[in-house]
Design a protein around this motif. Sequence first.
Motif, mmCIF file in Angstrom:
data_model
loop_
_atom_site.group_PDB
_atom_site.id
_atom_site.type_symbol
_atom_site.label_atom_id
_atom_site.label_comp_id
_atom_site.label_asym_id
_atom_site.label_seq_id
_atom_site.Cartn_x
_atom_site.Cartn_y
_atom_site.Cartn_z
ATOM 1 N N ALA A 1 -27.794 40.690 -2.204
ATOM 2 C CA ALA A 1 -26.996 39.853 -1.305
ATOM 3 C C ALA A 1 -27.553 38.430 -1.173
ATOM 4 O O ALA A 1 -26.909 37.570 -0.569
ATOM 5 C CB ALA A 1 -26.924 40.500 0.073
ATOM 6 N N MET B 1 -25.821 34.642 -0.408
ATOM 7 C CA MET B 1 -24.741 34.591 0.585
ATOM 8 C C MET B 1 -25.242 33.826 1.808
ATOM 9 O O MET B 1 -26.444 33.742 2.042
ATOM 10 C CB MET B 1 -24.352 35.997 1.044
ATOM 11 C CG MET B 1 -23.715 36.849 0.024
ATOM 12 S SD MET B 1 -23.307 38.444 0.794
ATOM 13 C CE MET B 1 -22.557 39.258 -0.585
ATOM 14 N N ARG C 1 -22.858 36.279 6.399
ATOM 15 C CA ARG C 1 -22.220 37.169 5.424
ATOM 16 C C ARG C 1 -23.168 38.274 4.983
ATOM 17 O O ARG C 1 -22.735 39.386 4.714
ATOM 18 C CB ARG C 1 -21.728 36.370 4.216
ATOM 19 C CG ARG C 1 -20.602 35.428 4.637
ATOM 20 C CD ARG C 1 -19.744 34.961 3.505
ATOM 21 N NE ARG C 1 -19.129 36.096 2.832
ATOM 22 C CZ ARG C 1 -18.958 36.162 1.511
ATOM 23 N NH1 ARG C 1 -19.335 35.175 0.745
ATOM 24 N NH2 ARG C 1 -18.388 37.204 0.969
ATOM 25 N N HIS D 1 -22.293 42.098 5.147
ATOM 26 C CA HIS D 1 -22.230 42.732 3.833
ATOM 27 C C HIS D 1 -23.044 44.025 3.766
ATOM 28 O O HIS D 1 -22.698 44.935 3.026
ATOM 29 C CB HIS D 1 -22.732 41.744 2.775
ATOM 30 C CG HIS D 1 -22.750 42.284 1.389
ATOM 31 N ND1 HIS D 1 -21.598 42.484 0.663
ATOM 32 C CD2 HIS D 1 -23.773 42.678 0.600
ATOM 33 C CE1 HIS D 1 -21.928 42.968 -0.528
ATOM 34 N NE2 HIS D 1 -23.236 43.091 -0.579
#
Length: 82
Positions: free
Chosen positions: A43, A46, A50, A54
Amino acid sequence: MTSGVFFDLDGTLVDTAYLHTVSWWQAFRQHQRDVGTARIHRAIGMEADRIIDHLPSTGGVCVPLPARGNCCRPSQSAACAQ
């Protein structure tokens, strides 16, 4: 003598993904959330809010972000300011 300063904002000169992963892992642990480092690493890149959304096992926890008045989402800024 010439001097200068390098700014590496996007990780081109130095790969900081590992450091970001460890930092997020520590932040989640402080909020009693067990999120695997491999999931966090995927991730990276991001925006902070987010990443929280996520990763399902974060449970929507609000990890404080000082740049946003200690709120994890812009929509919470008014509530956190009180």
